[in-house]
Design an enzyme around this catalytic site. Structure first.
Site: not given
Length: 163
Positions: A66-67, A89-91, A94, A136, A122, A97
């Site tokens: 986000y930053e 990296c966003v994983i 549950e 990746r 990006f 978010h």
């Protein structure tokens, strides 16, 4: 095309211009550092491979993906760079978010690029699990950091050729 059938970092089908005349910013998120560190290494080494001088690479770290938005905006406002490479990296977890962060980062980085009229690349992985991210970030599907660096060089070159 299904990514499980291809190394996404194969650039044998395209010409990559020299990056010697350009200056790049790399902003890397420290969250998921195992992955983002590998992305950074791929991007940095690809820039060097394509004749970008070490002194023309400005690297900074931010807390999370986000930053990257504020980091890219600050980099373009305060440094003379031809393009900014954003690596994160966003994983999937549950909760929702993941969806909010991915959407905000994609839109935020696009808006920063438009605001400054400079390429903002990006290089953020949005995966279901850590194994997909590692695949990746130098694994069997190549390195998204490499791809981001090549994209930055090509976009900086395009911006110059259109001037």
């Amino acid at each position: 095309m299904a990514s499980n059938l291809k190394n996404l970092s194969d650039f044998s089908h395209t010409t990559v211009p020299s990056g010697q005349a350009f200056k790049f910013g790399i902003i890397v998120a420290s969250w998921n550092a195992q992955v983002t560190g590998a992305l950074y290494k791929g991007a940095y080494n690809s820039l060097l491979k394509h004749q970008v001088l070490e002194e023309n690479i400005i690297s900074v770290e931010v807390a999370g993906s986000y930053e990257l938005i504020a980091g890219a905006d600050l980099m373009l406002a305060k440094k003379q760079v031809d393009a900014v490479i954003c690596l994160g990296c966003v994983i999937q977890g549950e909760t929702r978010h993941f969806d909010f962060i991915c959407d905000a980062v994609a839109n935020g980085l696009a808006n920063v690029g438009l605001k400054h009229t400079k390429p903002v690349i990006f290089g953020v992985l949005t995966t279901d699990n850590l194994n997909q991210a590692l695949d990746r970030a130098g694994g069997k599907h190549g390195n998204k950091g490499d791809e981001a660096a090549i994209t930055a060089i090509k976009m900086a070159d395009l911006n110059t050729s259109l001037s």
